[in-house]
Design an enzyme around this catalytic site. Structure first.
Site, PDB file in Angstrom:
ATOM      1  N   SER A 220      28.417  66.565 -71.157  1.00 56.27           N
ATOM      2  CA  SER A 220      29.770  67.006 -70.787  1.00 56.27           C
ATOM      3  C   SER A 220      30.816  66.267 -71.605  1.00 56.27           C
ATOM      4  CB  SER A 220      30.019  66.832 -69.286  1.00 56.27           C
ATOM      5  OG  SER A 220      30.091  65.480 -68.919  1.00 56.27           O
ATOM      6  N   ASP A 221      30.581  64.988 -71.897  1.00 55.44           N
ATOM      7  CA  ASP A 221      31.488  64.248 -72.780  1.00 55.44           C
ATOM      8  C   ASP A 221      31.492  64.865 -74.172  1.00 55.44           C
ATOM      9  OD1 ASP A 221      32.683  61.840 -71.462  1.00 55.44           O
ATOM     10  OD2 ASP A 221      30.611  61.389 -71.018  1.00 55.44           O
ATOM     11  N   ALA A 222      30.296  65.055 -74.714  1.00 54.71           N
ATOM     12  CA  ALA A 222      30.181  65.545 -76.083  1.00 54.71           C
ATOM     13  C   ALA A 222      30.795  66.935 -76.237  1.00 54.71           C
ATOM     14  CB  ALA A 222      28.708  65.571 -76.503  1.00 54.71           C
TER      15      ALA A 222
END
Length: 411
Positions: free
Chosen positions: A180-182
C-alpha cells in the site's frame, strides 16, 4: 545529452518513511530536482535506522560511524537534502519563500498537520498560484476516518487485502512487502505528472489528495470479490485467480513452478505437454466452467505431472508450447536472473559517508523510454548536504543569514 522528462521541475519533498519518498524517488528518476527538507533536530528518520549498511557489511546495529540506513540509501537516490524547522516562524516563512520558486510540494503528514504548520495548500497557493501540492495519507484528507493513524499493515487490513491473501482457511495474511505504501507512491507520482501537464495547458496549479487505502482498493477491486459468496467461492483463493483453471504454484522434483491456462487453447496445449490428451474426451475437463468450480481436481492432475520433472525441464517444455509459467524464485535467484540484469533492475547502493558501494542493492528505474533517459544519476546525499545551496537559490539567503539560522537551529 538528452534531457530527462522532468528536467527543470523543482520538488520540495516533506515526506518521510516509504509512501512519499517512493513517489518523489520516481520524480527524481524522471529528472525533477527533488529537495528533501527535514527537521534539523531529527533529520530523515531512515538515515540512521536499521538495517544498516557500511564498510563492514549489513547489520541491525551500527558497526561503524559510516554506517547508514539501507532504506535511506535506496529512497533518497537522485535527491538533494536540506534542513529547515517548519515548526518555527522563521522556518515557515523561509519555506514559503522557497515555494515561490518551486513547482511541486509533497508531504505525507497526517491529515490536517500541514494546515496546522501553515504549509497546507491554501498557504502554498497564496505564495505561488501555480504550485502543485500532493498530500499522501493513510485514508485521505476527507471522510470520518481521515485522522486515523495508518501503516501498511493497517491499510491492507482495512481494504480487505489481508482477508483474501493466503490459502483457504488460513489466518489473515498481509502481502510480503508493504504494497500500500509502494502503490500510493506510484499513484502520487502519476497525479503530480498529470497536474503538471494540466498546469502547462491552463496555467493553474492544484492540490492532489492521495489515500493509501484508496490506491490499494482500486487495484484489488478489479476482482469481483463482492460476488464470491454467490459464486460459492471462499475469500482466500491461495495462488488462484478464479477466472482461470489451472492457475497455481506446483511442486516439482527440485522446487516450485507457477503454471496458468487462461484460455481453452492454453488448456489444450498443456494437455499435450503433460501427455494427457485422453482428457480431451472428458466433457467436464473440457468445460471452463466445470474446471473453475472443480479446480482441486484440475490441480491434482497438473500437480501429479509436475512432481515428475525438474523446474528447469518444465519451464523449457511450457515455454516451447508458449504457455505462461515461471519458476518460483527467491530474491537471490531474482538478482541472478539474466532478465533483471539486462534491464538493469538491481543497481549498487552508494554510501556517502563511507564513499563506497555497500553490500546491498536498490531497484533500478522501472520505466524505459526511447526518447528520454531516466534513472537515479546521483546516490543518496549526506543529510543536509545541500542546505546552503538550496536556501541561497530558492530563499535568497546569504551565508551570514544561513549561519545565524543554523545557530538558532532553524536550519
Amino acid at each position: 545529452m538528452t534531457a530527462k522528462i522532468l528536467d527543470g521541475v523543482v520538488v520540495l519533498d516533506l515526506t518521510r518513511f516509504f509512501s512519499g519518498p517512493q513517489g518523489t524517488l520516481f520524480l527524481a528518476g524522471l529528472g525533477a530536482e527533488v529537495i528533501k527538507i527535514d527537521d534539523p533536530k531529527t533529520g530523515d528518520p531512515t538515515a540512521f535506522a536499521p538495517p544498516f549498511a557500511g564498510p563492514r557489511g549489513v547489520s541491525f546495529s551500527r558497526q561503524t560511524d559510516e554506517d547508514m540506513g539501507i532504506a535511506y540509501l535506496k529512497r533518497a537516490r537522485g535527491k538533494k537534502s536540506a534542513t529547515l524547522n517548519l515548526k518555527s516562524m522563521e522556518g515557515r516563512e523561509i519555506f514559503l519563500r522557497m515555494v515561490k520558486h518551486a513547482d511541486v510540494v509533497v508531504d505525507n503528514f497526517s491529515a490536517g498537520v500541514a494546515d496546522r504548520l501553515g504549509v497546507g495548500y491554501a498557504a502554498l497557493k497564496e505564495a505561488n498560484p501555480r504550485i502543485v501540492y500532493c498530500s499522501l495519507t493513510g485514508y485521505g484528507s476527507t471522510g470520518p476516518d481521515r485522522h486515523l493513524k495508518a501503516y501498511d499493515l493497517m491499510v491492507q487490513a482495512a481494504v480487505g487485502l489481508m482477508s483474501i491473501t493466503g490459502q483457504p482457511g488460513s489466518a489473515p495474511t498481509k502481502a510480503g512487502s508493504p504494497v500500500s505504501d509502494a502503490i500510493a507512491g506510484v499513484f502520487a507520482a502519476l497525479g503530480i505528472v498529470s497536474a503538471l501537464l494540466h498546469r502547462d495547458r491552463t496555467g493553474e496549479g492544484q492540490s492532489i489528495d492521495v489515500s493509501m487505502a484508496d490506491c490499494l482498493f482500486s487495484l484489488i477491486f478489479d476482482e469481483p470479490l463482492d460476488c464470491y459468496p454467490r459464486l460459492g467461492l471462499q475469500p482466500q483463493q491461495g495462488n488462484r485467480i478464479m477466472r482461470f483453471s489451472p492457475f497455481n504454484a506446483y511442486r516439482t522434483r527440485d522446487g516450485w513452478i507457477t503454471i496458468g491456462a487462461a484460455t481453452n487453447d492454453d488448456w489444450l496445449a498443456l494437455l499435450e505437454v503433460m501427455d494427457r490428451t485422453d482428457l480431451k474426451n472428458d466433457a467436464h475437463m473440457m468445460s471452463v466452467g466445470w474446471r473453475l468450480a472443480n479446480n482441486a481436481k484440475v490441480d491434482e492432475v497438473v500437480a501429479r505431472w509436475a512432481q515428475g520433472y525438474t523446474t528447469e525441464d518444465i519451464e523449457a517444455r511450457l515455454a516451447h508450447a508458449k504457455l505462461a509459467c515461471s519458476p518460483v524464485r527467491d530474491i537471490h535467484d531474482v538478482l541472478r536472473w539474466e532478465q533483471m540484469a539486462d534491464r538493469q533492475m538491481a543497481v549498487p547502493l552508494w554510501n556517502p559517508l563511507s564513499r563506497s558501494n555497500v553490500a546491498a542493492s536498490g531497484a533500478g528505474f522501472p520505466i524505459k523510454f526511447t526518447g528520454s533517459p531516466a534513472g537515479y544519476d546521483q546516490p543518496a546525499p549526506l543529510p543536509g548536504q545541500h542546505s546552503d545551496e538550496v536556501l541561497t537559490r530558492l530563499a535568497g539567503l546569504d551565508a551570514t543569514q544561513i549561519e545565524a539560522l543554523r545557530s538558532a537551529r532553524v536550519v
